[in-house]
Design an enzyme around this catalytic site. Structure first.
Site, short mmCIF file in Angstrom:
data_model
loop_
_atom_site.label_atom_id
_atom_site.label_comp_id
_atom_site.label_asym_id
_atom_site.label_seq_id
_atom_site.Cartn_x
_atom_site.Cartn_y
_atom_site.Cartn_z
N TRP A 284 45.86 20.64 19.18
CA TRP A 284 46.98 21.52 18.89
C TRP A 284 47.23 21.38 17.39
O TRP A 284 47.43 20.26 16.91
CB TRP A 284 48.19 21.07 19.70
N ASP B 15 50.77 12.68 24.20
CA ASP B 15 51.49 13.94 24.06
C ASP B 15 51.42 14.63 25.43
O ASP B 15 50.34 15.04 25.88
CB ASP B 15 50.81 14.80 22.99
N LYS C 115 57.25 24.19 28.72
CA LYS C 115 56.35 24.93 29.62
C LYS C 115 56.72 24.72 31.09
O LYS C 115 56.79 25.68 31.85
CB LYS C 115 54.89 24.50 29.43
N1 PLP Z 1 51.94 19.33 22.20
C1 PLP Z 1 51.07 20.23 22.65
C2 PLP Z 1 49.69 19.78 22.99
C3 PLP Z 1 51.43 21.56 22.81
O1 PLP Z 1 50.54 22.44 23.27
C4 PLP Z 1 52.74 21.96 22.47
C5 PLP Z 1 53.13 23.37 22.56
O2 PLP Z 1 52.37 24.28 22.59
C6 PLP Z 1 53.63 20.96 22.04
C7 PLP Z 1 53.20 19.67 21.90
C8 PLP Z 1 55.07 21.21 21.65
O3 PLP Z 1 55.75 22.13 22.30
P1 PLP Z 1 57.33 22.30 22.15
O4 PLP Z 1 57.74 21.74 20.83
O5 PLP Z 1 57.54 23.75 22.24
O6 PLP Z 1 57.91 21.55 23.26
#
Ligand code: PLP
Length: 402
Positions: free
Chosen positions: A133, A215, A251
């Protein structure tokens, strides 16, 4: 003359620029496979019925107010989120070795983690999977990490994990390197290590004294089963690792704009955990003082009520099943069309994303000629597919490759 005149223009952020280009595109049919959010079979955002129901209950609660939350957020949220990750009966939790902190979604959790690891432990090297990511790099370097490295992960030949390469890279990592590991549903490849592979990763990390930074952005969303998706983190905890884990509820609760996240700390000594918590408190206080209430209260209400919790698990199953069925539909169509190459990886990959194997040129062709928006890396969001557009997308891939 402006004081700001020497500020250089920053580059656009691909995923947001892509989304804007999609919205601005008047052509029909067009398909958005870029953005990382769930869509229902009509292509619309989905507010989980259990979330709506909880919001209605909250709206009728005259005791709810808009007072500040504590610096580390709602205790009922962070305890439930940590228990969701580690398991209700986790020994580290009951012994006071683990605690959670309510933060600003997954990204905020990663930022707090990076801040803590850099400022308190003076760690300087972090590793991300290649690819990962894309925001991991920005978050960790902004928090003070100077040495950004990659471990091999994706093998374009097998369209799976380059496990030998990964292990080799971990074996040569300097002691105290922070290794960012996707707990499940690897973004962007959709390829997760098997349980045997996780065991090997843990073994090497223990041997090399590397620090696990999990993560977890997709718990439950990946397999439809919250326990299964937490297996790797729980295995590392059982092996006695001290670790951090960033949890996002964007999500799996569909709460993207509410920024609901938890950062779990696992230490091997209770006194240490207490000191760590005090430093995190100061860090949050100096950054944003305390987190917002609404989304965290929704999640806390659902996780702490057995009936609502069951309804939430049912919602997760609906989302993961839909993704699963779109994987199957896309693969079937690509194969029926006789699209060159193997498409087995589309169904073997897991979670929201699929790394199609299309290169940057082919991905751009998909946008320019067919108005199918996808990342240059070839990553597509399976949720962007639905029964109405899957034929069109499969044909676009077929024409692009031929
Ligand atoms: N880590 C991963 C691997 C992700 O795919 C995402 C979002 O796409 C996030 C962290 C962080 O998402 P958010 O800050 O929207 O909770």
């Amino acid at each position: 003359m402006s004081r700001f005149r020497n500020v250089p223009q920053g580059p656009p952020i691909e995923v947001f620029a892509l989304n804007k280009a999609f919205l601005d595109d008047p052509y029909e049919p067009k398909v958005n496979l870029g953005a990382g959010a769930y869509r229902d079979e009509k292509g619309q955002p989905w507010v989980l019925p259990v979330v709506r129901k909880t919001e209605r209950l909250m709206a009728q609660d005259d005791f709810l107010n808009h007072e500040y939350l504590p610096v580390l957020g709602l205790d009922t949220f962070s305890s439930a989120a940590t228990a969701l990750l580690l398991g209700e009966d986790s020994h580290v939790f009951s012994k006071g070795l683990a605690f959670g902190v309510q933060v600003l979604s997954g990204t905020g959790a990663l930022r707090m983690a990076a801040e803590f690891l850099s400022k308190q432990l003076k760690y300087n090297t972090f590793y991300v999977s290649d690819p990962t990511w894309e925001n991991h790099n920005l978050v960790f370097t902004n928090a003070g990490f100077k040495d950004a490295r990659k471990y091999r992960y994706w093998d374009p030949k097998t369209r799976g994990i380059d496990f030998e390469g990964m292990i080799e890279d971990l074996k040569s990592a300097p002691e105290d390197s922070v290794i960012i590991l996707h707990a499940c549903a690897h973004n962007p490849t959709g390829c997760d290590p098997t349980q045997e592979q996780w065991k090997k990763i843990a073994e090497v990390m223990e041997e090399r004294k590397l620090f696990p930074m999990f993560d977890s952005a997709y718990q439950g969303f990946a397999s439809g089963d919250i326990e299964k998706d937490a297996w790797a983190v729980r295995y590392f905890v059982d092996k006695g690792f001290e670790l951090l884990c960033a949890q996002s509820f964007a999500k799996n609760f569909g709460l993207y704009n509410e920024r609901v996240g938890n950062l779990t700390f696992v230490a091997n000594c209770k006194e240490v955990a207490v000191a760590v918590k005090s430093q995190v408190t100061l860090s949050v206080r100096g950054m944003y003082s305390n987190p917002p209430n609404h989304g965290a209260r929704i999640v806390a209400t659902i996780l702490n009520n057995p009936g609502l919790f069951q309804e939430w698990k049912d919602c997760i199953k609906i989302m993961s099943r839909r993704i699963h069925s779109m994987r199957k539909e896309l693969r079937d169509r690509l194969e029926k069309l006789g699209t060159p190459g193997s498409w087995e990886h589309i169904t073997s990959q897991i979670g929201m994303f699929s790394y199609t194997g299309l290169n940057a040129k082919q991905s751009e062709h998909m946008i320019e000629c067919f108005h199918v928006y996808m990342l240059k890396s070839g990553r597509i969001n399976m949720c962007g597919l639905n029964p109405e557009n899957v034929d069109y997308v499969a044909k676009a891939i077929y024409d692009t490759i031929n």
